[in-house]
Design an enzyme around this catalytic site. Structure first.
Site, PDB file in Angstrom:
ATOM      1  N   GLY A  36       0.771  -1.254  -0.001  1.00 26.18           N
ATOM      2  CA  GLY A  36      -0.013   0.181   0.088  1.00 26.18           C
ATOM      3  C   GLY A  36       0.833   1.180  -0.064  1.00 26.18           C
ATOM      4  O   GLY A  36       0.697   2.216  -0.484  1.00 26.18           O
ATOM      5  N   HIS A  37       1.901   1.314   0.876  1.00 28.03           N
ATOM      6  CA  HIS A  37       2.853   2.432   0.843  1.00 28.03           C
ATOM      7  C   HIS A  37       3.461   2.411  -0.422  1.00 28.03           C
ATOM      8  O   HIS A  37       3.933   3.637  -0.974  1.00 28.03           O
ATOM      9  CB  HIS A  37       4.051   2.005   1.750  1.00 28.03           C
TER      10      HIS A  37
HETATM   11  P1  AMP Z   1       1.198   4.757   7.912  1.00 31.93           P
HETATM   12  O1  AMP Z   1       2.691   4.397   7.613  1.00 31.93           O
HETATM   13  O2  AMP Z   1       0.282   3.692   8.351  1.00 31.93           O
HETATM   14  O3  AMP Z   1       1.438   6.127   8.590  1.00 31.93           O
HETATM   15  O4  AMP Z   1       0.753   5.221   6.324  1.00 31.93           O
HETATM   16  C1  AMP Z   1       1.423   6.178   5.398  1.00 31.93           C
HETATM   17  C2  AMP Z   1       0.504   6.308   4.283  1.00 31.93           C
HETATM   18  O5  AMP Z   1       0.332   5.303   3.654  1.00 31.93           O
HETATM   19  C3  AMP Z   1      -1.068   7.088   4.884  1.00 31.93           C
HETATM   20  O6  AMP Z   1      -1.263   8.185   3.872  1.00 31.93           O
HETATM   21  C4  AMP Z   1      -1.878   5.683   4.460  1.00 31.93           C
HETATM   22  O7  AMP Z   1      -3.248   6.065   4.412  1.00 31.93           O
HETATM   23  C5  AMP Z   1      -1.231   4.978   3.556  1.00 31.93           C
HETATM   24  N1  AMP Z   1      -1.488   3.689   3.601  1.00 31.93           N
HETATM   25  C6  AMP Z   1      -1.451   2.644   4.609  1.00 31.93           C
HETATM   26  N2  AMP Z   1      -2.093   1.586   4.308  1.00 31.93           N
HETATM   27  C7  AMP Z   1      -2.325   1.674   3.055  1.00 31.93           C
HETATM   28  C8  AMP Z   1      -3.122   0.694   2.377  1.00 31.93           C
HETATM   29  N3  AMP Z   1      -3.505  -0.582   2.588  1.00 31.93           N
HETATM   30  N4  AMP Z   1      -3.566   1.222   0.946  1.00 31.93           N
HETATM   31  C9  AMP Z   1      -3.157   2.527   0.487  1.00 31.93           C
HETATM   32  N5  AMP Z   1      -2.541   3.658   1.425  1.00 31.93           N
HETATM   33  C10 AMP Z   1      -2.208   2.945   2.685  1.00 31.93           C
END
Ligand code: AMP
Length: 283
Positions: A36-37
């Site tokens: 996702g990232h």
């Molecule tokens: P985090 O590391 O959890 O703070 O996420 C960093 C970015 O990645 C944020 O903008 C999240 O919304 C995005 N993100 C996390 N998981 C996913 C996913 N499964 N699909 C798309 N974007 C994601």
């Protein structure tokens, strides 16, 4: 792959890009990177001259100390993953002290009420922490475009509000949710789930899909009741909230209106690990 550990070194490096008006993309993350990232990073890399990926576990957005302490930290692996997919990326991995300069606390920020719904209700102070760190990072990176996942849909709306209210010159790009084959939304927290729990967690997205189907013919209250009843029967998880809300205001849908867009939002605990997900109900 260039990895900057302090804001002053990064600002110095970015100067030439900003002076020449070259588009800079920005993907803020807390690391433990998954596909996702990586999709966000690829999107930014394709559309900007340079992409800055920040990896920073932001303490001020955690309202639970155990969650902060157990948050996976895998910097070396993350660097490798970015290196494999991006040739025009650089990494910003600062320390808490470099960012907060000894005052590790969040500012109190107003987001026109969005901050009090769902995640805001259940994680007091969370969006103050998110707003504080995103504003700080925007001031350091000065990106042209910034990429956020719809996985954290409320956060995406909070960031859009932050940009609007503070007149920050950046385009916020929302990106679709990446899922495991089972439908489970990818999350760094999934790493802490056992194999069995990961399997049980697939019910979250399945439930959202059924809720979406039901929303075609039933009221928001009827759908919510069905979700709450069916998940309360499931011994593998604990439902924290399920909400059908207006996509823009994030206020609970009381009566459906044709010209509005709705989304269903959910938070559950599995093995004491908190997972969130959401689904658009209009398309
Ligand atoms: P985090 O590391 O959890 O703070 O996420 C960093 C970015 O990645 C944020 O903008 C999240 O919304 C995005 N993100 C996390 N998981 C996913 C996913 N499964 N699909 C798309 N974007 C994601």
């Amino acid at each position: 792959m260039l990895v900057f550990k302090t804001k002053s070194l990064l600002i110095n490096y970015l100067k030439s890009f900003l002076d020449l008006n070259k588009p800079v993309g920005f993907v803020p993350t807390m690391g433990a990177l998954h596909d996702g990232h990586l999709a966000l990073i690829k999107n930014s890399s394709k559309n900007n001259k340079l992409t800055v990926v920040s990896i920073f576990v932001n303490p001020t957005q955690f309202n639970n100390l155990e969650d902060l302490e157990k948050y996976p930290r895998t910097l070396e692996k993350d660097i490798e993953k970015i290196k494999n997919i991006c040739s025009n990326c650089i990494i910003f991995a600062p320390s808490v002290d470099d960012i907060y300069e000894g005052k590790t606390c969040a500012a109190s920020i107003e987001f026109d009420g969005i901050e009090f719904e769902m995640e805001g209700k259940h994680r007091p102070g969370h969006f103050d922490g998110v707003g504080t760190i995103v504003k700080k990072l925007f001031e350091i990176v000065k990106p042209t475009n910034a990429y956020f996942g719809e996985k954290d849909f409320q956060q995406l709306q909070i960031v859009k509000k932050l940009v609007l209210k503070n007149k920050i010159d950046v385009t916020v790009v929302g990106c679709p949710i990446y899922r495991e084959k089972s439908g489970l939304a990818m999350s760094s927290r999934n790493e802490r789930l056992s194999i069995e729990s990961k399997e049980s967690a697939a019910v979250i997205y399945k439930t959202l899909q059924i809720a979406k189907e039901k929303f075609g013919t039933k009221s928001a209250q009827e759908v919510s009741l069905w979700v709450i009843n069916s998940l309360n029967k499931n011994k593998d998880l604990k439902l924290e909230y399920f909400e059908i809300a207006d996509e823009n205001t994030l206020k609970t849908c009381v009566r459906k209106a044709k010209n509005k867009k709705y989304r269903a939002f959910i938070a559950v605990y599995i093995e004491n690990i908190r997972l969130i997900d959401n689904i658009s109900l209009n398309n």
